[in-house]
Design a protein around this motif. Structure first.
Motif, PDB file in Angstrom:
ATOM      1  N   THR A   1      33.356  13.443 -10.011  1.00 22.26           N
ATOM      2  CA  THR A   1      33.458  12.154 -10.703  1.00 22.26           C
ATOM      3  C   THR A   1      32.065  11.719 -11.108  1.00 22.26           C
ATOM      4  O   THR A   1      31.150  11.695 -10.286  1.00 22.26           O
ATOM      5  N   GLU A   2      31.886  11.403 -12.383  1.00 22.41           N
ATOM      6  CA  GLU A   2      30.565  10.975 -12.827  1.00 22.41           C
ATOM      7  C   GLU A   2      30.675   9.946 -13.945  1.00 22.41           C
ATOM      8  O   GLU A   2      31.757   9.699 -14.486  1.00 22.41           O
ATOM      9  N   ARG A   3      29.527   9.379 -14.275  1.00 22.75           N
ATOM     10  CA  ARG A   3      29.445   8.406 -15.352  1.00 22.75           C
ATOM     11  C   ARG A   3      28.880   9.080 -16.592  1.00 22.75           C
ATOM     12  O   ARG A   3      27.929   9.845 -16.521  1.00 22.75           O
ATOM     13  N   GLY A   4      29.473   8.779 -17.744  1.00 17.13           N
ATOM     14  CA  GLY A   4      28.986   9.339 -18.994  1.00 17.13           C
ATOM     15  C   GLY A   4      27.730   8.638 -19.468  1.00 17.13           C
ATOM     16  O   GLY A   4      27.190   7.754 -18.795  1.00 17.13           O
ATOM     17  N   ARG A   5      27.247   9.013 -20.657  1.00 13.97           N
ATOM     18  CA  ARG A   5      26.005   8.468 -21.186  1.00 13.97           C
ATOM     19  C   ARG A   5      26.075   6.971 -21.428  1.00 13.97           C
ATOM     20  O   ARG A   5      25.056   6.285 -21.449  1.00 13.97           O
ATOM     21  N   THR A   6      27.260   6.439 -21.623  1.00 15.66           N
ATOM     22  CA  THR A   6      27.398   5.001 -21.867  1.00 15.66           C
ATOM     23  C   THR A   6      28.028   4.274 -20.676  1.00 15.66           C
ATOM     24  O   THR A   6      28.479   3.140 -20.798  1.00 15.66           O
ATOM     25  N   GLY A   7      28.069   4.942 -19.525  1.00 18.61           N
ATOM     26  CA  GLY A   7      28.573   4.301 -18.320  1.00 18.61           C
ATOM     27  C   GLY A   7      30.054   4.489 -18.075  1.00 18.61           C
ATOM     28  O   GLY A   7      30.588   4.036 -17.058  1.00 18.61           O
ATOM     29  N   ASN A   8      30.749   5.164 -18.981  1.00 19.09           N
ATOM     30  CA  ASN A   8      32.185   5.384 -18.811  1.00 19.09           C
ATOM     31  C   ASN A   8      32.439   6.446 -17.745  1.00 19.09           C
ATOM     32  O   ASN A   8      31.729   7.440 -17.647  1.00 19.09           O
TER      33      ASN A   8
ATOM     34  N   PHE B   1      31.552   7.750 -28.420  1.00 24.57           N
ATOM     35  CA  PHE B   1      30.959   6.836 -27.448  1.00 24.57           C
ATOM     36  C   PHE B   1      31.677   5.495 -27.390  1.00 24.57           C
ATOM     37  O   PHE B   1      31.528   4.747 -26.430  1.00 24.57           O
ATOM     38  N   GLY B   2      32.421   5.160 -28.440  1.00 24.18           N
ATOM     39  CA  GLY B   2      33.094   3.873 -28.486  1.00 24.18           C
ATOM     40  C   GLY B   2      33.172   3.376 -29.923  1.00 24.18           C
ATOM     41  O   GLY B   2      33.240   4.164 -30.869  1.00 24.18           O
ATOM     42  N   TRP B   3      33.143   2.050 -30.084  1.00 25.86           N
ATOM     43  CA  TRP B   3      33.242   1.444 -31.416  1.00 25.86           C
ATOM     44  C   TRP B   3      31.924   0.770 -31.781  1.00 25.86           C
ATOM     45  O   TRP B   3      31.297   0.118 -30.945  1.00 25.86           O
ATOM     46  N   HIS B   4      31.525   0.916 -33.051  1.00 28.87           N
ATOM     47  CA  HIS B   4      30.212   0.447 -33.509  1.00 28.87           C
ATOM     48  C   HIS B   4      30.336  -0.433 -34.751  1.00 28.87           C
ATOM     49  O   HIS B   4      31.297  -0.316 -35.515  1.00 28.87           O
ATOM     50  N   ILE B   5      29.296  -1.255 -34.961  1.00 30.49           N
ATOM     51  CA  ILE B   5      28.965  -1.744 -36.292  1.00 30.49           C
ATOM     52  C   ILE B   5      27.476  -1.469 -36.501  1.00 30.49           C
ATOM     53  O   ILE B   5      26.692  -1.472 -35.538  1.00 30.49           O
ATOM     54  N   ILE B   6      27.100  -1.204 -37.761  1.00 32.47           N
ATOM     55  CA  ILE B   6      25.722  -0.869 -38.114  1.00 32.47           C
ATOM     56  C   ILE B   6      25.179  -1.886 -39.106  1.00 32.47           C
ATOM     57  O   ILE B   6      25.873  -2.272 -40.054  1.00 32.47           O
ATOM     58  N   TYR B   7      23.949  -2.307 -38.895  1.00 33.73           N
ATOM     59  CA  TYR B   7      23.207  -3.108 -39.877  1.00 33.73           C
ATOM     60  C   TYR B   7      22.093  -2.231 -40.433  1.00 33.73           C
ATOM     61  O   TYR B   7      21.236  -1.767 -39.682  1.00 33.73           O
TER      62      TYR B   7
END
Length: 462
Positions: A385-392, A277-283
């Motif tokens: 053409t469509e958008r993924g779950r995170t808008g990509n 989905f991309g890049w994350h940081i977790i707390y």
């Protein structure tokens, strides 16, 4: 108009009378002052159901557009009794729900209430006859917590229920031939997905920004939750401040996310890491045995128009090769598709309801149905053409195969569907038996006119 279903239980004194029971709520500041709140329709264990709860349930269902035709007050009252029985025994069985998750849900609900009604918070508090915002939030918290406890109890009751092949056979054989279910037209759906890739420079930009967020929280005491609201690209999680509860025994989120979360200590913030989905940081906010409350920030690196054009050209080339017969759809998916879930399966989608490749047209997701409804057998679609779950943005081509027309249930062909029907019947019986047992051992009092209801369960213990 939207409504709250008032299923609130707090510090209460229950005054029982043969004619009518009333609830008096003790003031949290002045213990000697009290006021009449509502009539008590029933007591179930540690919970009460107020007369107004039934009215509020009806109003809420109508506000949601549900048809009330054929639904009686007694049936709704029976459902409230069931919910409180589940919630009571969830507490007895030491089922724990995340208070942080409940509070985040309340925050989101309040935002929705204000947006839908057009009211200010003060007007909303007055409309629901609450003393102040804190008491309003406290009531919503208890409503949500009770519902969550009931849901978790139901899951626990049926989590280990299974059916054997012999039970499935017996279930099917006892159905008269003229009453066997009819299954609609089914087919398999395959797709090849190509997603534009962000440049290394844009990826590094996202990583650097996440590192800045991390440092600001750790070194300057900034609010992680505030940064979620301001910056995350996971828009769905904004309503909970980026909060998710992970369970070691019940996988949620992708593997990379779980691996990072379960390796952390309470209070830690992870280094930036990548998922599909991309890049994350977790707390990691709280650990409760096997449950981990985590908040995360997701950043999706920006994709250039040049990368979008390259991705579209790539899928156009793939489509041309398939139509020319140079490569099969399945081999092209294995070779080129960017969708991990379907790539190794030759592009075939797995039906989440049945865990096989077959989709019934009448039960298919509307968006998916719209994309394949005009396709002939083994025809390759135009580029979608469509958008993924995170808008990509992403591009895909699709095909359908193995179409089976509507037919009466066949044991060998439809085994998985028949198994699901048999399992649901067994689950229903297990829940029914659990209810019968717990009703008899739980303190339950039905008051006034509600005793005249004809219940499907033995709430009156006759």
């Amino acid at each position: 108009m939207f409504c709250l279903v008032s299923q609130f239980v707090s510090a209460q004194i229950i005054i029982e009378d043969e004619e009518e029971a009333q609830v008096v709520k003790t003031d949290s500041v002045d213990r000697t002052s009290s006021r009449k709140i509502d009539g008590v329709a029933a007591v179930v264990g540690d919970y009460i159901i107020l007369d107004s709860d039934i009215d509020n349930t009806i109003l809420q269902l109508k506000a949601q557009g549900a048809s009330m035709e054929g639904v009686t007050r007694c049936q709704l009252f029976g459902k409230l009794l069931e919910d409180k029985l589940y919630a009571h025994h969830a507490i007895q069985d030491s089922i724990v729900v995340s208070d942080a998750e409940i509070r985040s849900a309340v925050d989101y609900q309040l935002q929705q209430f204000l947006a839908q009604s057009g009211k200010t918070m003060e007007e909303l508090i007055a409309f629901y006859n609450k003393e102040d915002e804190k008491s309003f939030r406290d009531e919503m918290f208890e409503i949500n917590k009770s519902n969550k406890l009931a849901s978790e109890m139901q899951k626990k009751i049926i989590e280990e229920v299974e059916v054997t092949p012999e039970e499935v056979r017996q279930f099917f054989n006892k159905i008269p031939e003229d009453e066997r279910p009819t299954f609609g037209t089914e087919l398999k759906v395959a797709q090849i997905v190509i997603e534009p890739k962000a440049s290394p420079e844009n990826v590094q930009k996202a990583i650097d920004q996440l590192n800045q967020f991390r440092a600001d929280v750790l070194e300057n005491g900034a609010s992680f939750r505030s940064k979620v609201v301001l910056y995350t690209d996971d828009k769905e999680s904004i309503k909970t401040g980026g909060l998710y509860t992970l369970y070691r025994k019940k996988p949620r989120m992708v593997k990379e996310f779980r691996d990072v979360a379960f390796a952390m200590q309470e209070g830690e913030i992870s280094e930036p890491f990548e998922t599909e989905f991309g890049w994350h940081i977790i707390y990691l906010e709280k650990i409760r045995g096997q449950e981990y409350d985590v908040r995360h920030i997701l950043l999706i690196p920006e994709v250039s128009q040049e990368a979008v054009n390259e991705a579209k050209a790539k899928i156009e080339n793939i489509r041309e090769r398939i139509i020319a017969g140079d490569i099969s759809f399945e081999d092209a998916a294995r070779e080129s598709s960017d969708e991990k879930e379907t790539k190794s399966e030759g592009g075939y989608l797995i039906n989440p309801a049945t865990q096989d490749y077959n989709f019934e047209l009448t039960r298919m997701d509307p968006e998916l149905y719209g994309q394949i409804q005009d396709l002939e057998e083994d025809e390759v679609s135009l580029i979608v053409t469509e958008r993924g779950r995170t808008g990509n943005i992403k591009f895909k081509i699709m095909k359908v195969s193995d179409r089976v027309d509507e037919h009466v249930a066949d044991y060998s062909k439809d085994y998985l569907k028949i198994k699901e029907l048999a399992l649901n019947e067994k689950r229903f019986k297990v829940i029914e038996e659990w209810q019968d047992e717990k009703i008899m051992e739980t303190y339950i009092k039905i008051n006034g006119e509600h005793r005249d209801c004809e219940f499907s369960s033995n709430w009156l213990k006759k």
